[in-house]
Design a protein around this motif. Structure first.
Motif, mmCIF file in Angstrom:
data_model
loop_
_atom_site.group_PDB
_atom_site.id
_atom_site.type_symbol
_atom_site.label_atom_id
_atom_site.label_comp_id
_atom_site.label_asym_id
_atom_site.label_seq_id
_atom_site.Cartn_x
_atom_site.Cartn_y
_atom_site.Cartn_z
ATOM 1 N N VAL A 118 0.818 -1.218 0.000
ATOM 2 C CA VAL A 118 0.000 0.000 0.000
ATOM 3 C C VAL A 118 0.851 1.267 0.000
ATOM 4 C CG1 VAL A 118 -1.563 1.308 1.499
ATOM 5 C CG2 VAL A 118 -2.018 -1.101 1.015
ATOM 6 N N MET A 175 -2.747 -1.742 8.975
ATOM 7 C CA MET A 175 -3.825 -0.942 8.379
ATOM 8 C C MET A 175 -4.341 0.114 9.349
ATOM 9 S SD MET A 175 -7.232 -2.306 6.384
ATOM 10 C CE MET A 175 -8.004 -3.045 7.829
ATOM 11 N N PHE A 181 -7.280 3.718 -0.287
ATOM 12 C CA PHE A 181 -8.062 3.295 0.871
ATOM 13 C C PHE A 181 -9.436 3.960 0.801
ATOM 14 C CE2 PHE A 181 -9.462 3.010 5.266
ATOM 15 C CZ PHE A 181 -9.107 1.712 5.577
ATOM 16 N N ASP A 195 -4.033 3.793 8.431
ATOM 17 C CA ASP A 195 -4.919 4.248 7.360
ATOM 18 C C ASP A 195 -6.351 4.429 7.873
ATOM 19 O OD1 ASP A 195 -3.043 4.516 5.385
ATOM 20 O OD2 ASP A 195 -3.270 2.453 4.657
ATOM 21 N N LEU A 209 -7.178 -1.538 -0.923
ATOM 22 C CA LEU A 209 -6.381 -1.058 0.217
ATOM 23 C C LEU A 209 -5.647 0.210 -0.176
ATOM 24 C CD1 LEU A 209 -5.083 -4.507 1.452
ATOM 25 C CD2 LEU A 209 -7.027 -3.176 2.302
ATOM 26 N N TRP A 210 -5.293 0.311 -1.472
ATOM 27 C CA TRP A 210 -4.910 1.596 -2.036
ATOM 28 C C TRP A 210 -5.616 1.715 -3.372
ATOM 29 C CZ3 TRP A 210 -3.550 4.634 -5.931
ATOM 30 C CH2 TRP A 210 -3.302 5.976 -5.586
ATOM 31 N N PRO A 244 -12.604 -3.025 3.432
ATOM 32 C CA PRO A 244 -11.996 -2.421 2.243
ATOM 33 C C PRO A 244 -11.737 -3.505 1.193
ATOM 34 C CG PRO A 244 -10.785 -1.818 4.239
ATOM 35 C CD PRO A 244 -11.723 -2.931 4.598
ATOM 36 N N SER A 270 -15.364 -0.809 -1.358
ATOM 37 C CA SER A 270 -15.521 -1.385 -0.022
ATOM 38 C C SER A 270 -16.892 -2.037 0.103
ATOM 39 C CB SER A 270 -15.380 -0.294 1.048
ATOM 40 O OG SER A 270 -16.359 0.713 0.838
ATOM 41 N N GLN A 277 -11.953 3.743 -5.193
ATOM 42 C CA GLN A 277 -12.168 3.244 -3.831
ATOM 43 C C GLN A 277 -13.310 2.233 -3.836
ATOM 44 O OE1 GLN A 277 -12.613 6.351 -0.884
ATOM 45 N NE2 GLN A 277 -11.155 7.676 -1.955
#
Lengths: 246, 353
Positions: free
Chosen positions: B125, B311, B286, B314, B283-284, B280, B239, B237
């Motif tokens: 990340v 993590m 985030f 973050d 993760l990048w 998530p 999630s 992003q």
């Protein structure tokens, strides 16, 4: 008016950055002439190494990649496996090929990877300022062997063609030099044969070219040519170590 | 749609084929060996290329070469092997080359162990290799997601001309689950890549390169890369939420740890504790926006990881100091149980009330 000599199509008009008397320029030209003569410019992909020839991608007028230090044969493998009909070649110095990248060149040879390797051996690291290379001669003074190369500190020089010739993989292995016009002509023939072998899908070809480094050898260009002939040739004999059908 | 029972590592291999990947280079390392094994059989069937390279370093540079030539290309490894690949990943980011890199994480540091872990979060990340670059990091939590994220990874890599990493772990790679495979899965044609080095017929020469000796030029190049990374942050992003609508304790976990955390949420709910899970999938970048939303009713966060809590920072950045962030984790390849995570939720609930 008849044109009897001109810049090869496969070279750009950019001036070489190489030091005065360095023979990289001659070798670039031989590779470019060969690519022109075989009509490969538009189907060639070249891989530049890390070292003095790191900027080779600016000089060859064809599709070029810049590779990380020593990995050019692996990069060339990746290119060739996508473009089997393209002429794929690497242009590597002795530090790049015979030190950090030894594993990649050996395994490309063992796979019989259908690529051509132009291996420029000037017995020293040029770009970083004249440190000892795997090909540095015994007794040769460099910035990291100030007392001259000796086994206890630096081990023995490597003979790449002889080493690869012990294996089944390579199709063509040749060592040539560019210290005289006659040798330049012979070098051109070897380079041409290597590319021809690749286009005939014969497999791995490598041409080792003995080259000068006046700046880091601490000599003028003419003395460098003499030193190459007198000191390097006995250690690195010229000839074909694997030839077609041989 | 057809359904197949697949091992996680095999699903990665099959998804790569479906995504039009015809070039794979890798080196054996446990616990991801089924990926090269599967592709050594499948690639020849579809006219593709499989090479077991002499090293991880060679593998990533073969990836560099094939990507430069315009192909969809993948490599896979596990933690120590990924360390070896990071130089090549940096070069690909610098040269703007797409590729998919799969990491089935195991315990570390050093040679570590071969049991599933999540200790490579920082490496994945925060960069891993040298220089200012980012890679999109996808975090699957099921065999289905290993399949669909692998396909997605190829699209994202080509879209941004940047390496994309799939961060799985040994448990996900080894487990078997049902996978739904879209019927149109086979043979997605890779997109046109006019930037690729394929021989300069009918056009001017192409250079694939990350070297800029003039610092001003290199800064311009970096600015361009940073703009690209900003676009990724805006658009990529991803999630998922589970039972978060009224939750007071919000668990945050990814991958295998998220599966355990989900079980713990159910256990806690059965004990009348209002727990929820935020997972998530990238993760990048985030998923900060998703986290703030999921934490709407929460009083505290509990990050669950199979690491020392990489993590956590973050999550702290994402929650912007609004809520306390707690952590529960195991290391070295020890997978936490639902029971021990539930106990941690209960302990936290006791602190809050």
């Amino acid at each position: 008016m008849k044109i009897v000599a001109k810049r090869p199509e496969s070279l750009t008009s950019k001036d070489f950055h190489y030091c005065p008397g360095c023979t990289h320029g001659i070798i670039h030209r031989l590779v470019a002439e060969t690519i022109d003569e075989l009509g490969l410019r538009e189907s060639a992909v070249g891989i530049a190494p890390v070292g003095c020839s790191v900027l080779a991608y600016e000089y060859f007028n064809l599709d070029m990649l810049q590779a990380s230090h020593g990995r050019a044969p692996a990069v060339a493998t990746g290119v060739k496996r996508v473009l089997p009909d393209c002429a794929v070649f690497t242009y590597q110095g002795d530090g790049d090929l015979a030190a950090i990248g030894l594993s990649e060149v050996v395994h490309a040879a063992l796979r019989g990877e259908n690529i051509t390797i132009i291996f420029v051996n000037n017995a020293i690291y040029g770009m970083t300022g004249g440190q000892i290379a795997p090909t540095t001669l015994m007794g040769q003074v460099t910035t990291t062997s100030p007392g001259g190369r000796e086994v206890g500190m630096s081990g023995n020089p490597i003979k790449v063609c002889e080493m690869l010739a012990t294996q089944q993989g390579p199709a063509y292995l040749s060592r040539v030099s560019v210290h005289s016009p006659a040798h330049v002509r012979r070098a051109k023939k070897a380079i041409r044969k290597a590319f021809e072998m690749q286009m005939q899908k014969k497999g791995f070809s490598l041409v080792e070219i003995l080259s000068t480094c006046p700046t880091n050898w601490g000599m003028d260009p003419l003395s460098s040519l003499d030193w190459l002939e007198e000191e390097m040739l006995p250690m690195y004999p010229l000839g074909e170590f694997r030839r077609p059908g041989g | 749609m057809k359904t197949r029972l697949m091992k996680g590592n095999d699903a990665v291999g099959e998804a790569a084929i479906a995504a039009g990947c015809r070039h794979y280079y890798g080196y054996p390392i446990t616990p991801q060996n089924e990926i090269p094994e599967y592709l050594s059989k499948r690639m020849p069937e579809v006219g593709g290329v499989f090479i077991q390279s002499e090293s991880e370093v060679a593998a990533i540079n073969m990836v560099y070469g094939s990507s430069s030539a315009g192909a969809r290309v993948m490599t896979s490894s596990s933690s120590p092997g990924i360390s070896l690949k990071t130089e090549g990943i940096s070069y690909m980011a610098g040269s703007e080359l797409p590729a998919v890199i799969v990491n089935m994480m195991r315990g570390g540091p050093g040679l570590g162990g071969i049991q599933p872990a999540q200790g490579d979060y920082f490496q994945a990340v925060k960069g891993g290799g040298h220089g200012d670059y980012r890679t999109i990091v996808l975090a699957p939590a099921s065999v289905q997601e290993l399949y669909s994220f692998t396909r997605l990874a190829f699209d994202l890599a080509d879209l941004y001309r940047n390496p994309v990493m799939i961060l799985g772990d040994g448990l996900l790679g080894q487990m078997m689950e049902e996978v739904e495979i879209p019927v149109d899965a086979a043979d997605t044609p890779p997109p046109e890549k006019p930037w690729a080095a394929t021989g300069c017929r009918g056009r001017s020469k192409v250079i694939i390169n990350s070297l800029y000796l003039d610092p001003h030029q290199l800064e311009v190049h970096n600015r361009k890369l940073q703009e690209k990374f900003s676009r990724m942050v805006e658009r990529e992003q991803r999630s998922q939420e589970y039972r978060t609508r009224d939750c007071e304790i919000l668990l945050v976990a990814y991958g295998t740890a998220a599966r355990i955390a989900r079980g713990a949420v159910d256990e806690a709910r059965a004990q009348n504790i209002k727990a929820g899970l935020f997972r998530p999938q990238t993760l990048w970048p985030f998923p900060n926006g998703g986290l703030l939303e999921a934490a709407g009713t929460a009083k505290a966060l509990l990050v669950v990881e199979m690491s020392a809590g990489q993590m956590v920072e973050d999550v702290k950045l994402g929650i912007e100091g609004r809520l306390p962030v707690h952590f529960y984790g195991r290391m070295g390849g020890v997978v936490p149980s639902v029971g021990e995570v539930t106990a941690e939720i209960r302990r936290l609930e006791g602190e809050l009330s």
